[in-house]
Design a protein around this motif. Structure first.
Motif, mmCIF file in Angstrom:
data_model
loop_
_atom_site.group_PDB
_atom_site.id
_atom_site.type_symbol
_atom_site.label_atom_id
_atom_site.label_comp_id
_atom_site.label_asym_id
_atom_site.label_seq_id
_atom_site.Cartn_x
_atom_site.Cartn_y
_atom_site.Cartn_z
ATOM 1 N N ILE A 94 0.836 -1.212 0.000
ATOM 2 C CA ILE A 94 0.000 0.000 0.000
ATOM 3 C C ILE A 94 0.867 1.256 0.000
ATOM 4 N N ALA A 95 1.875 1.300 0.842
ATOM 5 C CA ALA A 95 2.737 2.482 0.945
ATOM 6 C C ALA A 95 3.455 2.782 -0.367
ATOM 7 N N ASN A 96 3.784 1.732 -1.129
ATOM 8 C CA ASN A 96 4.570 1.901 -2.353
ATOM 9 C C ASN A 96 3.756 1.803 -3.642
ATOM 10 N N LEU A 97 2.446 1.588 -3.525
ATOM 11 C CA LEU A 97 1.589 1.464 -4.698
ATOM 12 C C LEU A 97 1.599 2.766 -5.490
ATOM 13 N N ARG A 98 1.997 2.697 -6.739
ATOM 14 C CA ARG A 98 2.155 3.902 -7.559
ATOM 15 C C ARG A 98 0.837 4.241 -8.255
ATOM 16 N N ILE A 99 -0.023 4.948 -7.518
ATOM 17 C CA ILE A 99 -1.340 5.304 -8.053
ATOM 18 C C ILE A 99 -1.617 6.808 -7.977
ATOM 19 N N PHE A 100 -0.572 7.579 -7.696
ATOM 20 C CA PHE A 100 -0.697 9.040 -7.699
ATOM 21 C C PHE A 100 0.009 9.576 -8.943
ATOM 22 N N GLU A 101 -0.516 10.650 -9.487
ATOM 23 C CA GLU A 101 0.041 11.190 -10.724
ATOM 24 C C GLU A 101 1.340 11.949 -10.481
ATOM 25 N N ASP A 102 2.273 11.768 -11.425
ATOM 26 C CA ASP A 102 3.514 12.535 -11.399
ATOM 27 C C ASP A 102 3.314 13.829 -12.194
ATOM 28 N N GLU A 103 4.410 14.542 -12.439
ATOM 29 C CA GLU A 103 4.333 15.830 -13.152
ATOM 30 C C GLU A 103 3.765 15.679 -14.564
ATOM 31 N N ALA A 104 3.928 14.499 -15.159
ATOM 32 C CA ALA A 104 3.445 14.251 -16.524
ATOM 33 C C ALA A 104 2.002 13.752 -16.545
ATOM 34 N N GLY A 105 1.378 13.644 -15.363
ATOM 35 C CA GLY A 105 0.001 13.177 -15.299
ATOM 36 C C GLY A 105 -0.144 11.666 -15.381
ATOM 37 N N VAL A 106 0.966 10.948 -15.166
ATOM 38 C CA VAL A 106 0.960 9.486 -15.217
ATOM 39 C C VAL A 106 0.941 8.942 -13.789
ATOM 40 N N MET A 107 0.146 7.887 -13.544
ATOM 41 C CA MET A 107 0.129 7.275 -12.210
ATOM 42 C C MET A 107 1.459 6.556 -11.999
ATOM 43 N N ASN A 108 2.385 7.269 -11.349
ATOM 44 C CA ASN A 108 3.743 6.768 -11.216
ATOM 45 C C ASN A 108 4.337 7.123 -9.857
ATOM 46 N N THR A 109 3.508 7.620 -8.953
ATOM 47 C CA THR A 109 3.988 8.091 -7.660
ATOM 48 C C THR A 109 3.236 7.362 -6.538
ATOM 49 N N SER A 110 3.947 7.048 -5.464
ATOM 50 C CA SER A 110 3.339 6.331 -4.334
ATOM 51 C C SER A 110 2.852 7.308 -3.268
ATOM 52 N N LEU A 111 2.195 6.766 -2.268
ATOM 53 C CA LEU A 111 1.749 7.577 -1.133
ATOM 54 C C LEU A 111 2.959 8.195 -0.432
ATOM 55 N N ILE A 112 4.051 7.458 -0.365
ATOM 56 C CA ILE A 112 5.263 7.970 0.279
ATOM 57 C C ILE A 112 5.784 9.191 -0.463
ATOM 58 N N THR A 113 5.970 9.074 -1.770
ATOM 59 C CA THR A 113 6.573 10.169 -2.527
ATOM 60 C C THR A 113 5.601 11.310 -2.807
ATOM 61 N N SER A 114 4.299 11.035 -2.759
ATOM 62 C CA SER A 114 3.323 12.109 -2.974
ATOM 63 C C SER A 114 3.060 12.887 -1.682
ATOM 64 N N GLU A 115 3.587 12.351 -0.571
ATOM 65 C CA GLU A 115 3.414 12.956 0.748
ATOM 66 C C GLU A 115 1.951 13.057 1.149
ATOM 67 N N GLY A 116 1.136 12.118 0.659
ATOM 68 C CA GLY A 116 -0.269 12.073 1.034
ATOM 69 C C GLY A 116 -0.460 11.464 2.408
ATOM 70 N N ASP A 117 -1.681 11.519 2.884
ATOM 71 C CA ASP A 117 -2.035 10.962 4.188
ATOM 72 C C ASP A 117 -2.882 9.708 4.004
ATOM 73 N N ALA A 118 -3.148 9.017 5.113
ATOM 74 C CA ALA A 118 -3.939 7.790 5.037
ATOM 75 C C ALA A 118 -4.879 7.676 6.221
ATOM 76 N N ILE A 119 -6.028 7.074 5.946
ATOM 77 C CA ILE A 119 -6.972 6.656 6.984
ATOM 78 C C ILE A 119 -7.180 5.161 6.790
ATOM 79 N N VAL A 120 -7.107 4.397 7.887
ATOM 80 C CA VAL A 120 -7.384 2.964 7.846
ATOM 81 C C VAL A 120 -8.641 2.704 8.679
ATOM 82 N N VAL A 121 -9.602 2.018 8.056
ATOM 83 C CA VAL A 121 -10.880 1.719 8.704
ATOM 84 C C VAL A 121 -11.085 0.210 8.695
ATOM 85 N N SER A 122 -11.382 -0.362 9.856
ATOM 86 C CA SER A 122 -11.669 -1.797 9.919
ATOM 87 C C SER A 122 -12.983 -2.071 9.184
ATOM 88 N N GLN A 123 -13.008 -3.182 8.437
ATOM 89 C CA GLN A 123 -14.167 -3.464 7.579
ATOM 90 C C GLN A 123 -14.366 -4.969 7.483
#
Length: 150
Positions: free
Chosen positions: A49-78
């Protein structure tokens, strides 16, 4: 362990009228746990999950992870992620781990994700009636099961 991962531009969790988690850009992770899950499942899924490259880079391609995009996370039990609908119309949740097993695994997963991300992760409350709101960005939704890693 099974996770539904949603890339969000906004997400929050409210319990009894109180907002307990709130992020802007990042991931909302719905986490299901079975009794057979182990520390190996926790480590593998967290790193994935931390390394999944699903965030867009400067070229608009999904090539960036949660780590490198500096995004946040919420985990919910389900626990309903392990619903069986084979018979009848009422789902069975017999595969889902009972709280005495699931809670420590859930907490260990959150701790491992915090380690992998290098920052704190927000959560819902295990077993609570939660209202989860999100704006799915993309939409991007990925389902990962640690039992299908090969």
């Amino acid at each position: 362990m099974k996770a539904v991962i949603q890339r969000v531009s906004q997400a929050s969790v409210t319990i009894a009228g109180n907002k307990v988690a709130n992020i802007s850009n990042g991931l909302l992770v719905l986490l299901g746990i079975v009794a057979e899950d182990t520390q190996e499942d926790i480590v593998w899924l967290s790193k994935k999950i931390a390394n999944l490259r699903i965030f867009e880079d400067e070229a608009g391609v999904m090539n960036t992870s949660l780590i490198t995009s500096e995004g946040d996370a919420i985990v919910v039990s389900q626990f309903t992620l392990y619903a069986s609908t084979k018979k009848g119309n009422r789902p069975s949740y017999i595969k889902a781990a009972k709280p005495d097993i699931a809670i420590p695994l859930y907490e260990a997963f959150v701790g491992q994700l915090e380690t992998d991300l290098g920052k704190s992760v927000q959560t819902g409350e295990f077993g609570a009636d939660m209202k989860v709101e999100l704006i799915n960005d993309g939409p991007v939704t990925i389902i990962i099961d640690s039992k299908n890693k090969e």
